[in-house]
Design an enzyme around this catalytic site. Structure first.
Site, short mmCIF file in Angstrom:
data_model
loop_
_atom_site.label_atom_id
_atom_site.label_comp_id
_atom_site.label_asym_id
_atom_site.label_seq_id
_atom_site.Cartn_x
_atom_site.Cartn_y
_atom_site.Cartn_z
N SER A 190 0.83 -1.20 0.00
CA SER A 190 0.00 0.00 0.00
C SER A 190 0.87 1.26 0.00
O SER A 190 1.59 1.51 -0.96
CB SER A 190 -0.97 -0.03 1.18
OG SER A 190 -2.11 0.78 0.92
N LYS A 242 -23.10 17.77 8.14
CA LYS A 242 -22.07 18.23 9.06
C LYS A 242 -21.58 17.12 9.97
O LYS A 242 -20.45 17.17 10.47
CB LYS A 242 -22.63 19.40 9.91
CG LYS A 242 -21.58 20.09 10.77
CD LYS A 242 -20.46 20.66 9.91
CE LYS A 242 -19.40 21.33 10.77
NZ LYS A 242 -18.25 21.77 9.97
#
Length: 390
Positions: A190, A242
């Site tokens: 990765s 939010k």
């Protein structure tokens, strides 16, 4: 007249015991512990002054414009980690190959106790190798499962910049780049492969685990536990999204469009990963020509998060050569045109100021850690990672 002598007085019934004077009290011995402590402090102070003087002389000998007080800094190198060069293997020539190690999770957190991150340390090491005219190449030793997206990208860019020629506005080369050869250890997955793809040449062992090209974002949903203990969240927000990624909401309360937005962020970052691999390997193949390996045409089929062995990575063009660290050294010498170069590495310097800084650290720095036999990465919710998690 009687001249008879008077009789002597009768002897006393007993004689008084002799008076034995006590020996004089010994003078109390003065404790010399404070003297030993003072000598230790003086020794540490002298050592620190000597180190600072040595650093000052070395800095004066390597003066660069813009490094004096009152002038603009030409770079942030004087403010970064303090490094000392250490010899790993002595060669017969004056040429050197610098070894830079990336071990463990790639993170933007402080790693050395001096406020420096892994990115800061690697950048400082690359700067040191760039400034030293005797350093002709760099070997990047990678043994990492990856880590944070931004930290991995910063290291990748630093490696690409180090190996590229610097040109002025007219296109004239003012600074030649130096080749970077990657030597993969047990794991370069990765983010570990992300930074490796910026190197000129990649050497992997047959048993190296690499690849794992993908992005992951991790979090916890603990609403069910809250319901069991009778805790209800109270959230006031200015917009519909939010509280994205909040673990307080039940899975059914998460709107589908929010899931789509998060997945879009993942896909965008994943696309960046594949772009970096393609650009890095293409640039390396352009320099290595037929000696290196080009990415296979179907390489994206293996960029789905899976890990591959070094042998399989070689077949798909993810690496250029199968071998060990000694093979990486030989390859670096061949690319840079060297013979019997010395191997050096840069280690952070710890002096008296570091010792004094221990007293100013928060108690969190001295917490006792429980060792459970595994070095688990500390993932933060809401952050994307180039990370292999078996």
């Amino acid at each position: 007249m009687d001249t008879t002598p008077a009789a002597p007085p009768p002897p006393p019934l007993f004689s008084p015991p002799p008076v034995i004077a006590p020996p004089p009290a010994p003078k109390p011995r003065k404790s010399r512990g404070w003297m030993v402590f003072a000598l230790i402090l003086l020794g540490l102070l002298a050592f620190s002054l000597f180190g600072n003087l040595t650093q000052f002389v070395a800095h004066a000998l390597s003066f660069r414009p813009g490094s004096l007080p009152g002038e603009a800094f030409s770079s942030a190198r004087d403010l970064g980690p303090k490094l000392d060069e250490c010899l790993l293997a002595k060669g017969r020539s004056a040429d050197k190959i610098a070894v830079i190690t990336v071990d463990g999770v790639i993170t933007s957190h402080e790693t050395d106790g001096n406020g420096n991150t892994l990115v800061d340390v690697i950048q400082a090491q690359l700067d040191r190798a760039s400034d030293d005219r005797h350093v002709k190449a760099v070997i990047l030793k990678v043994d990492s499962p990856g880590g944070e997206v931004l930290a991995s990208d910063d290291i990748y860019k630093a490696i690409r910049a180090f190996g590229s020629d610097e040109k002025d506005d007219k296109g004239k080369i003012i600074h030649r780049g130096k080749p970077v050869v990657c030597s993969m250890g047990s794991l370069a997955a990765s983010g570990g492969y992300y930074i490796s793809s910026g190197c000129r040449w990649i050497v992997a062992n047959e048993l190296t685990l690499t690849g794992s090209i993908g992005v992951i974002m991790h979090g916890w949903n603990y609403r069910g536990l809250m319901d069991k203990v009778g805790v209800a969240p109270m959230t006031y927000k200015s917009g519909k999204f939010k509280d994205m990624l909040s673990g307080e909401r039940a899975p059914g309360e998460i709107p589908a469009e929010e899931r789509a937005m998060v997945q879009s962020l993942i896909d965008e970052t994943y696309g960046k990963f594949k772009e970096v691999v393609a650009d890095g390997r293409e640039a390396a193949h352009g320099q290595n020509k037929k000696e290196g390996r080009a990415l296979a045409e179907d390489w994206t089929n293996y960029a789905d998060g899976r890990v591959v062995s070094g042998t399989e990575a070689f077949e798909h063009g993810f690496v250029d050569e199968l071998g060990n660290f000694a093979d990486a050294v030989s390859r670096a010498e061949k690319i840079a045109g060297l013979s019997e170069a010395s191997l050096v590495e840069y280690r952070e310097r710890y002096d008296f100021s570091n010792f004094l800084s221990l007293f100013g650290q928060s108690s969190q720095s001295h917490d006792i850690k429980l060792q459970i036999g595994a070095d688990l990465p500390k993932l933060r919710a809401g952050l994307m990672y180039f990370l292999y998690q078996p």
